[in-house]
Structures are given as C-alpha cells and as structure tokens.
Design a protein around this motif. Structure first.
Motif, PDB file in Angstrom:
ATOM      1  N   ARG A   1       0.834  -1.205   0.000  1.00  0.00           N
ATOM      2  CA  ARG A   1       0.000   0.000   0.000  1.00  0.00           C
ATOM      3  C   ARG A   1       0.872   1.260   0.000  1.00  0.00           C
ATOM      4  O   ARG A   1       0.580   2.235  -0.704  1.00  0.00           O
ATOM      5  CB  ARG A   1      -0.921  -0.007   1.213  1.00  0.00           C
ATOM      6  CG  ARG A   1      -1.796   1.238   1.295  1.00  0.00           C
ATOM      7  CD  ARG A   1      -2.779   1.177   2.442  1.00  0.00           C
ATOM      8  NE  ARG A   1      -3.966   0.424   2.039  1.00  0.00           N
ATOM      9  CZ  ARG A   1      -4.389  -0.693   2.612  1.00  0.00           C
ATOM     10  NH1 ARG A   1      -3.727  -1.205   3.633  1.00  0.00           N
ATOM     11  NH2 ARG A   1      -5.479  -1.297   2.183  1.00  0.00           N
ATOM     12  N   MET A   2       1.956   1.245   0.758  1.00  0.00           N
ATOM     13  CA  MET A   2       2.850   2.410   0.797  1.00  0.00           C
ATOM     14  C   MET A   2       3.564   2.589  -0.531  1.00  0.00           C
ATOM     15  O   MET A   2       3.768   3.713  -0.999  1.00  0.00           O
ATOM     16  CB  MET A   2       3.867   2.264   1.936  1.00  0.00           C
ATOM     17  CG  MET A   2       3.258   2.226   3.336  1.00  0.00           C
ATOM     18  SD  MET A   2       2.214   3.659   3.707  1.00  0.00           S
ATOM     19  CE  MET A   2       0.570   2.945   3.566  1.00  0.00           C
ATOM     20  N   GLY A   3       3.949   1.480  -1.158  1.00  0.00           N
ATOM     21  CA  GLY A   3       4.573   1.581  -2.473  1.00  0.00           C
ATOM     22  C   GLY A   3       3.652   2.214  -3.496  1.00  0.00           C
ATOM     23  O   GLY A   3       4.066   3.062  -4.295  1.00  0.00           O
ATOM     24  N   ILE A   4       2.379   1.819  -3.463  1.00  0.00           N
ATOM     25  CA  ILE A   4       1.396   2.388  -4.390  1.00  0.00           C
ATOM     26  C   ILE A   4       1.223   3.890  -4.130  1.00  0.00           C
ATOM     27  O   ILE A   4       1.112   4.688  -5.060  1.00  0.00           O
ATOM     28  CB  ILE A   4       0.041   1.659  -4.246  1.00  0.00           C
ATOM     29  CG1 ILE A   4       0.180   0.190  -4.671  1.00  0.00           C
ATOM     30  CG2 ILE A   4      -1.042   2.343  -5.076  1.00  0.00           C
ATOM     31  CD1 ILE A   4      -1.011  -0.674  -4.282  1.00  0.00           C
ATOM     32  N   ARG A   5       1.210   4.280  -2.876  1.00  0.00           N
ATOM     33  CA  ARG A   5       0.960   5.685  -2.545  1.00  0.00           C
ATOM     34  C   ARG A   5       2.135   6.597  -2.861  1.00  0.00           C
ATOM     35  O   ARG A   5       1.935   7.759  -3.242  1.00  0.00           O
ATOM     36  CB  ARG A   5       0.601   5.797  -1.058  1.00  0.00           C
ATOM     37  CG  ARG A   5      -0.784   5.268  -0.747  1.00  0.00           C
ATOM     38  CD  ARG A   5      -1.151   5.411   0.710  1.00  0.00           C
ATOM     39  NE  ARG A   5      -2.506   4.910   0.950  1.00  0.00           N
ATOM     40  CZ  ARG A   5      -3.042   4.743   2.155  1.00  0.00           C
ATOM     41  NH1 ARG A   5      -2.333   5.029   3.241  1.00  0.00           N
ATOM     42  NH2 ARG A   5      -4.276   4.286   2.284  1.00  0.00           N
TER      43      ARG A   5
ATOM     44  N   LYS B   1       5.227   5.941 -10.473  1.00  0.00           N
ATOM     45  CA  LYS B   1       4.472   5.072 -11.375  1.00  0.00           C
ATOM     46  C   LYS B   1       4.396   3.677 -10.767  1.00  0.00           C
ATOM     47  O   LYS B   1       5.343   3.215 -10.119  1.00  0.00           O
ATOM     48  CB  LYS B   1       5.144   4.978 -12.754  1.00  0.00           C
ATOM     49  CG  LYS B   1       5.161   6.279 -13.549  1.00  0.00           C
ATOM     50  CD  LYS B   1       3.779   6.648 -14.070  1.00  0.00           C
ATOM     51  CE  LYS B   1       3.815   7.924 -14.912  1.00  0.00           C
ATOM     52  NZ  LYS B   1       2.473   8.298 -15.407  1.00  0.00           N
ATOM     53  N   ILE B   2       3.257   3.022 -10.968  1.00  0.00           N
ATOM     54  CA  ILE B   2       3.052   1.667 -10.486  1.00  0.00           C
ATOM     55  C   ILE B   2       2.799   0.778 -11.689  1.00  0.00           C
ATOM     56  O   ILE B   2       1.984   1.118 -12.560  1.00  0.00           O
ATOM     57  CB  ILE B   2       1.840   1.588  -9.527  1.00  0.00           C
ATOM     58  CG1 ILE B   2       2.014   2.566  -8.363  1.00  0.00           C
ATOM     59  CG2 ILE B   2       1.651   0.172  -9.008  1.00  0.00           C
ATOM     60  CD1 ILE B   2       1.146   3.793  -8.490  1.00  0.00           C
TER      61      ILE B   2
ATOM     62  N   GLN C   1      -5.215  -4.544 -15.335  1.00  0.00           N
ATOM     63  CA  GLN C   1      -6.651  -4.276 -15.367  1.00  0.00           C
ATOM     64  C   GLN C   1      -7.374  -4.974 -14.223  1.00  0.00           C
ATOM     65  O   GLN C   1      -8.317  -4.429 -13.627  1.00  0.00           O
ATOM     66  CB  GLN C   1      -7.235  -4.723 -16.717  1.00  0.00           C
ATOM     67  CG  GLN C   1      -6.769  -3.890 -17.903  1.00  0.00           C
ATOM     68  CD  GLN C   1      -7.086  -2.406 -17.713  1.00  0.00           C
ATOM     69  OE1 GLN C   1      -8.223  -2.034 -17.414  1.00  0.00           O
ATOM     70  NE2 GLN C   1      -6.079  -1.561 -17.872  1.00  0.00           N
ATOM     71  N   GLU C   2      -6.948  -6.189 -13.895  1.00  0.00           N
ATOM     72  CA  GLU C   2      -7.561  -6.915 -12.782  1.00  0.00           C
ATOM     73  C   GLU C   2      -7.334  -6.201 -11.454  1.00  0.00           C
ATOM     74  O   GLU C   2      -8.223  -6.190 -10.580  1.00  0.00           O
ATOM     75  CB  GLU C   2      -6.997  -8.340 -12.714  1.00  0.00           C
ATOM     76  CG  GLU C   2      -7.433  -9.216 -13.877  1.00  0.00           C
ATOM     77  CD  GLU C   2      -6.729 -10.561 -13.913  1.00  0.00           C
ATOM     78  OE1 GLU C   2      -6.918 -11.296 -14.887  1.00  0.00           O
ATOM     79  OE2 GLU C   2      -5.980 -10.874 -12.964  1.00  0.00           O
ATOM     80  N   LEU C   3      -6.147  -5.603 -11.278  1.00  0.00           N
ATOM     81  CA  LEU C   3      -5.865  -4.885 -10.036  1.00  0.00           C
ATOM     82  C   LEU C   3      -6.775  -3.674  -9.849  1.00  0.00           C
ATOM     83  O   LEU C   3      -6.926  -3.175  -8.728  1.00  0.00           O
ATOM     84  CB  LEU C   3      -4.396  -4.434 -10.010  1.00  0.00           C
ATOM     85  CG  LEU C   3      -3.350  -5.545  -9.908  1.00  0.00           C
ATOM     86  CD1 LEU C   3      -1.946  -4.952  -9.978  1.00  0.00           C
ATOM     87  CD2 LEU C   3      -3.513  -6.358  -8.632  1.00  0.00           C
TER      88      LEU C   3
ATOM     89  N   ARG D   1      -4.841   5.794  -7.928  1.00  0.00           N
ATOM     90  CA  ARG D   1      -3.671   6.011  -8.799  1.00  0.00           C
ATOM     91  C   ARG D   1      -3.894   5.444 -10.203  1.00  0.00           C
ATOM     92  O   ARG D   1      -2.929   5.131 -10.905  1.00  0.00           O
ATOM     93  CB  ARG D   1      -2.435   5.331  -8.170  1.00  0.00           C
ATOM     94  CG  ARG D   1      -2.025   5.840  -6.796  1.00  0.00           C
ATOM     95  CD  ARG D   1      -1.547   7.282  -6.810  1.00  0.00           C
ATOM     96  NE  ARG D   1      -0.524   7.537  -7.802  1.00  0.00           N
ATOM     97  CZ  ARG D   1       0.779   7.274  -7.625  1.00  0.00           C
ATOM     98  NH1 ARG D   1       1.213   6.754  -6.488  1.00  0.00           N
ATOM     99  NH2 ARG D   1       1.657   7.555  -8.570  1.00  0.00           N
ATOM    100  N   ARG D   2      -5.149   5.309 -10.594  1.00  0.00           N
ATOM    101  CA  ARG D   2      -5.492   4.628 -11.853  1.00  0.00           C
ATOM    102  C   ARG D   2      -4.646   5.102 -13.039  1.00  0.00           C
ATOM    103  O   ARG D   2      -4.171   4.295 -13.842  1.00  0.00           O
ATOM    104  CB  ARG D   2      -6.977   4.843 -12.157  1.00  0.00           C
ATOM    105  CG  ARG D   2      -7.445   4.263 -13.477  1.00  0.00           C
ATOM    106  CD  ARG D   2      -8.918   4.550 -13.707  1.00  0.00           C
ATOM    107  NE  ARG D   2      -9.755   3.813 -12.790  1.00  0.00           N
ATOM    108  CZ  ARG D   2     -10.193   2.577 -13.008  1.00  0.00           C
ATOM    109  NH1 ARG D   2      -9.866   1.943 -14.122  1.00  0.00           N
ATOM    110  NH2 ARG D   2     -10.967   1.986 -12.126  1.00  0.00           N
ATOM    111  N   SER D   3      -4.430   6.397 -13.170  1.00  0.00           N
ATOM    112  CA  SER D   3      -3.701   6.927 -14.331  1.00  0.00           C
ATOM    113  C   SER D   3      -2.218   6.567 -14.290  1.00  0.00           C
ATOM    114  O   SER D   3      -1.522   6.694 -15.301  1.00  0.00           O
ATOM    115  CB  SER D   3      -3.856   8.448 -14.401  1.00  0.00           C
ATOM    116  OG  SER D   3      -3.293   9.065 -13.261  1.00  0.00           O
TER     117      SER D   3
END
Length: 475
Positions: free
Chosen positions: A200-204, A208-209, A218-220, A236-238
């Motif tokens: 979760r911290m990596g995503i935030r 770029k992810i 797409q599944e995520l 962070r969809r974009s």
C-alpha cells in the motif's frame, strides 16, 4: 538513463522464484539499450559463500531513534552488470532469504524496511545519482517513501517505479514489530488497524506503479482482482500499467536444451516424439505416442487452480489420457495426488519433488501444459510451453490471457486452449475440448504446435516498454 534496480533476489546469485528471473533479465536488457543500470540487493549468507565481494565504499550508518545501523556495501558483477550488496549481518547473514527451512523470519518487516532505505544510501555512497529507482515487490515497497522524505538533495531529480510481481504478497506487519520505522510518523498514520501494509505504501509514494502483464494491471483495478487494495489502485489509476515479462529463450529452447533426450524444432518434430517417450519412461507411464500427455510443473497451491483440478480429476482420468504432475506444496494436495496416482497408475504420474531436468522434460515431452490458475500476474510456464510446441490449457487471467490464444476463438492464430470460469466444470470442458482437437484434428494440432513455437515474448520488447515508462515518470 541511470537506473537503480532495487530487488531482494537475482537469478544466478540467489533465487527462490520468478522475481529473480526478472531481476537478472530486465537489467541486462535495459543495459543493452544503452542505459546505466546498477542492481542493489541484500548480502545474504548464500552470496557470501559464493563470492568474495570486496567493499566498494566507506561503511554507512542509518539511524532510528537511539539505534545505529552500520553496514558495508559490497560489489559483485553479473555479466558485467554492477550489483551492490547491502551487508548487515544481523539481518542477512542467515541460512535463507526470507525464512529458514520451516518458518518465515519473524523480523522480515524490520529487515526489508531497513534494506529499502539502505538501498538509497548505497547509491549515494558510490555517488550514483539515478534518474529512476525501480523497486520490486513488497520487500522494496518502502523505498519510494524513503525517496519522498529524503532531504539531502541528492535524489531531487530522481523518480520511482514500483513493480508488483504478485499482488497477493503485500508485506503486512504490525507496526510495533518494526523498530526501524518507529520515528516515521507519516507511516504510523497510515496503518490498517495496528499493521503496516508495505505494498500500500509503495502504491501511494511511487511515481508510477506497474505490474507484469497488461491484463493483470486491469484486474488490479477491479474489486475482485485488487487483493483488497481497490481504493489505492483506483486512486492512482492513471499511473497504473502492465508490461508483460519476457522469456529467457537461451534457457528454454528445444533446439539447444541439454536436459532433454533429443532436440527438435518446428520443422522436425521427431525429437519431440522421442522426448514424449522418454518422459513416459521416466515417470513410469506406459510408452505410447498415441495417448496425449498433459504436463504440469508448479507449486501445489490453491493459486495454481487445484481447488478445481482435484474435483474433476476422477472424471478426467476416465478419458484416454496421461497426466504428469511434478511439484511440491500443500500436504493435502500432495496426499490426494498420491492416492489418485495409485488408483490410476497407467494414467497419472505424480512426483512430489522439483528439478530443472524434470521441468524441461515435462515441457518437451508433453502434448499439453495445464495451467488453470486462480490468478497469475504474468506466468512463465505457458511461455516455455509455447516455445516447446506444448499447447497450454489456461484460465483467462493475468498474463495467461495476454499470451495464449484459444483455438475456438481464433483458429487461424491460436496457440492453446482458454477457459474463464474458476470451477471444475469449465476446466474439464476445456480439457475435453483440447483432447478432442488432438484426436479428431491431428493436422490442425500440429499446425497449432508450430505456430506456438514461433511465438516470442522477449526481454528486449519488455525493456523498451519499461524505457517508455521511465520517460513518463520523468516528464
């Protein structure tokens, strides 16, 4: 570009899974595109036994409250690629990477929180100022956070990429069990109850992810496929994308494979017939060129589809077919397969072990490869199977959907068999469809095998896609 590739394992150095394959192949492919790439990883006991790695910089110290963490930075080379190793014996001079033979290390969160920070300190110590810091899986997911809070100015123009190789493994640990992070109030305010979720911290915090196939990305972004991180991914969809892993065809090539009894190519299948007979002998199955062999090599877990493989196994083995399964894992699955192999000794061979040789023999000697995963971020075995002319039977998830084309859907470009619903009935129907194709349409079956062997998923293509992702992060 200057790229710091932060990872917990690398093939040919230390390896527990597919992450290590990526951590060797992708940096080499990026280097071949002209980029300067340095890998940074922990200096495990297994590395120390293999290499006499000298220190390449002054010793460094990181502080947390009243504790000083002094570590050395050692350097080894992998095919002329620089690899920096963080040497902190209290954390990494151990028998295993993440566990001993039986149990996960209780302080894994502490070990890799420290490593995520020490990786940046190592680059700074050798004066390597990266354009991109490329982090991989939960072990390095805090590196973007440490980059975010760095006030040295050294990384002011650096951007971060966080690659999720398997979203099911998130590094969720009680915050109070991670002494290294206690001063970091920004993290302590983002807990799930009393636990910190590293992914979760990596995503935030990453710029770029990405993940290892377009379909898995797409599944995520769906409630069902997000591994309980739907909110974070959609926020962070974009910045979320998928890049398909490549395949190392230098190791998986039936033309030059030292592990199989006879090599072959798409123009001459005699070698594949010899490999099939050799596999049948090796596993104790009746030697017959007429009976189709379905192979499977994997960890025996729910993720690999055994929740719907086992319930349909009895029905499958009523057909004129042979099933060859090699792997280790869940004891209950192993017991069931042993029992079924005793009931159907002419049709099912189960070897509860793993060896590179048997993996290659299965790929070369089987007619089909079974991979009906519950989820599969990328998958490599379906790529190996295609290279060997062994038609994959897969579920339409993750990278499996991106790499296998179904015979019924697109007969002119087909490379295998695909089903969607995660249940025993859909799986059995798909296998029966594959068996019918084998028996009723032998000429088309051979054409499909040859088409599969001509399919390629290269690290060169993957590296160019990552190069583009890095440029997006820098703009």
């Amino acid at each position: 570009m200057k790229i710091l590739f932060v990872v917990s394992e690398v093939e040919d150095l230390v390896k527990t899974g597919g992450l290590a394959d990526v951590a060797k192949s992708l940096p080499l492919a990026l280097r071949d595109l002209g980029h300067e790439v340095i890998i940074v990883m922990p200096y495990y006991q297994a590395l120390a036994k293999q290499f006499s790695a000298g220190e390449c910089a002054p010793r460094q110290t990181l502080f947390s409250e009243q504790t000083a963490y002094e570590f050395a930075i050692r350097e080894i080379h992998l095919e002329n690629l620089r690899v920096l190793c963080v040497d902190y014996p209290d954390f990494f001079a151990r028998k295993g990477l993440y566990s001993d033979d039986y149990h996960a290390y209780a302080d894994n969160a502490e070990r890799f929180a420290f490593f995520a920070h020490a990786a940046l300190k190592s680059a700074q110590a050798i004066n390597f100022q990266p354009d991109i810091v490329h982090c991989n899986d939960w072990h390095t997911a805090l590196t973007p956070y440490f980059l975010h809070i760095d006030d040295s100015g050294f990384f002011s123009d650096t951007r971060s990429i966080f690659t999720i190789h398997n979203g099911a493994y998130q590094g969720t640990h009680r915050f109070d069990d991670i002494p290294y992070l206690r001063p970091h109030y920004q993290l302590s305010e983002q807990l799930d109850g009393d636990a910190l979720n590293f992914v979760r911290m990596g995503i935030r915090y990453a710029n770029k992810i990405n993940t290892v196939s377009p379909n898995y990305a797409q599944e995520l972004l769906t409630p069902l496929g997000s591994h309980q991180l739907f909110y974070e991914f959609t926020q962070r969809r974009s910045d979320v994308s998928g890049i398909l892993n490549g395949c190392d065809y230098s190791q998986w090539d039936p033309v030059n494979d030292p592990h199989i009894i006879k090599t072959y190519d798409a123009k001459n299948f005699k070698g594949k017939a010899a490999c099939k007979a050799d596999l049948q002998r090796e596993l104790g199955l009746p030697v017959s060129s007429a009976v189709p062999v379905i192979g499977m090599v994997c960890r025996l877990t729910e993720q690999k589809g055994f929740g719907f493989i086992l319930p349909m196994l009895d029905n499958l083995l009523q057909h004129n077919v042979q099933l060859a399964i090699v792997g280790t894992g869940d004891p209950d699955i192993c017991r069931y397969l042993h029992d079924m192999a005793q009931r159907f000794p002419q049709k099912l061979a189960f070897h509860q072990d793993f060896s590179v040789r048997k993996a290659h023999m299965i790929e070369a000697g089987s007619d089909f490869f079974l991979m009906p995963s519950l989820f599969e971020p990328c998958g490599l075995n379906q790529m190996y199977s295609l290279a060997f002319g062994t038609l994959p039977i897969v579920r339409a998830v993750g990278g499996l959907k991106d790499t296998v084309i179904d015979v019924a859907e697109h007969p002119q470009s087909a490379t295998g068999f695909v089903f969607s619903e995660p249940n025993q009935h859909a799986l059995l129907a798909c296998i029966e469809r594959a068996l019918l194709f084998y028996y009723e349409y032998p000429a088309e079956f051979i054409l499909t095998q040859k088409r599969a062997m001509q399919t390629r998923f290269t690290w060169q293509s993957a590296a160019k896609a990552y190069e583009n992702l890095y440029r997006q992060a820098l703009n």
